[in-house]
Scaffold this active site. Structure first.
Site, PDB file in Angstrom:
ATOM      1  N   ARG A   1       0.994  -1.005   0.143  1.00 61.56           N
ATOM      2  CA  ARG A   1       0.081   0.293   0.093  1.00 61.56           C
ATOM      3  C   ARG A   1       0.658   1.096  -0.053  1.00 61.56           C
ATOM      4  O   ARG A   1       0.643   2.599  -0.156  1.00 61.56           O
ATOM      5  CB  ARG A   1      -1.188   0.050   1.549  1.00 61.56           C
TER       6      ARG A   1
ATOM      7  N   ASP B   1     -15.647   8.516   9.453  1.00 57.33           N
ATOM      8  CA  ASP B   1     -14.450   7.425   9.278  1.00 57.33           C
ATOM      9  C   ASP B   1     -13.194   8.213   9.619  1.00 57.33           C
ATOM     10  O   ASP B   1     -13.489   9.396   9.415  1.00 57.33           O
ATOM     11  CB  ASP B   1     -14.440   6.896   7.912  1.00 57.33           C
TER      12      ASP B   1
END
Length: 280
Positions: A38, A139
């Site tokens: 990532r 979030d």
């Protein structure tokens, strides 16, 4: 193959520790491939030769934006419409009728790219219509919330949406949006998207009837789970429901909430005071 596929134990520890301290999320010792998979593009983009220099930059005052980007990349998880459908059936068949079709406030506490809050909104719109209901979707990642606010998704994401909901609440894109799907504006307008770290309590005193906290506790240790659930219960009204992911439970935690069924909990209703008549 990227030259940044290798990460030293020192750099891996530093990155894991930062994510844990900031988001409470545990990155397992076996997740080096996930971390490098990532992050390696960030090293190439920013011109860092290894993860030590990258993390040194992330930790510096100049790296504030990159800290946010790194956290986004390492904490974003897969989601899709109507994941674990039994919870949406329970909302429709049990919670809403018991609520009495009154005003309903729902908090989707790990909203990711928005599929879950939009799924909740479809159920509420179908069941409550234009009654007074709204959703807070939060979030830790600002990047996924930007996507969520658009309400636009690739058409292959629609597989789990019931046919009636697809017809009533979604529109297929045309022209440059060919192959895309958009949630209708009347539904999106009922959802407020907001960045929030679950390690911290809500600063407002708002109370919710239902809180969806699904598939996030699995990333926390017991101490962090305890803290997060305490924050959730502060924002859940007496008699309100807390819904976790199917593979999650509150076993071992010291919390005042009762299991209704696996992964579904209900906060005890407030005690009604009893007034005794005083003889005159």
């Amino acid at each position: 193959m990227s030259t940044h596929s290798n990460i030293s134990p020192f750099a891996f520890h530093k990155i894991r520790d930062y994510v844990y301290r900031t988001a409470g999320i545990i990155i397992g010792a076996d997740k080096t491939a996930m971390v490098t998979g990532r992050l390696w593009r960030r090293l190439e983009l920013l011109g860092h030769k290894d993860y030590e220099t990258y993390f040194a930059y992330v930790s510096s005052p100049a790296g504030a934006q990159e800290r946010s980007t790194m956290l986004d990349l390492l904490t974003t998880n897969e989601t899709y419409f109507f994941r674990e459908p039994a919870h949406f059936n329970f909302l429709r068949d049990e919670i809403i009728p018991q609520q009495g079709y009154n005003k309903m406030r729902v908090w989707c506490a790990a909203a990711s790219t928005g599929e879950e809050p939009h799924s909740i909104a479809m159920v509420l719109a179908d069941t409550l219509g234009k009654c007074d209901w709204d959703i807070l979707a939060t979030d830790i990642s600002g990047k996924v919330l930007e996507h969520a606010r658009t309400g636009v998704y690739r058409a292959e994401r629609i597989n789990h949406i019931p046919t009636d909901y697809l017809k009533n609440y979604c529109r297929r894109g045309i022209g440059e949006y060919e192959g895309m799907l958009a949630v209708v504006p009347s539904l999106r307008s009922r959802i407020t998207f907001e960045q929030h770290n679950l390690l911290h309590p809500r600063e407002t005193n708002e109370q919710f009837d239902v809180i969806f906290l699904r598939n996030v506790l699995i990333y926390f240790d017991s101490e962090t789970k305890q803290k997060v659930i305490e924050h959730m219960l502060q924002s859940l009204r007496p008699g309100g429901w807390l819904i976790l992911g199917h593979c999650e439970s509150l076993q071992g935690l010291n919390v005042d909430i009762k299991a209704v069924s696996p992964s579904i909990y209900r906060k005890p209703a407030a005690a009604v005071p009893v007034f005794k008549r005083v003889a005159s």
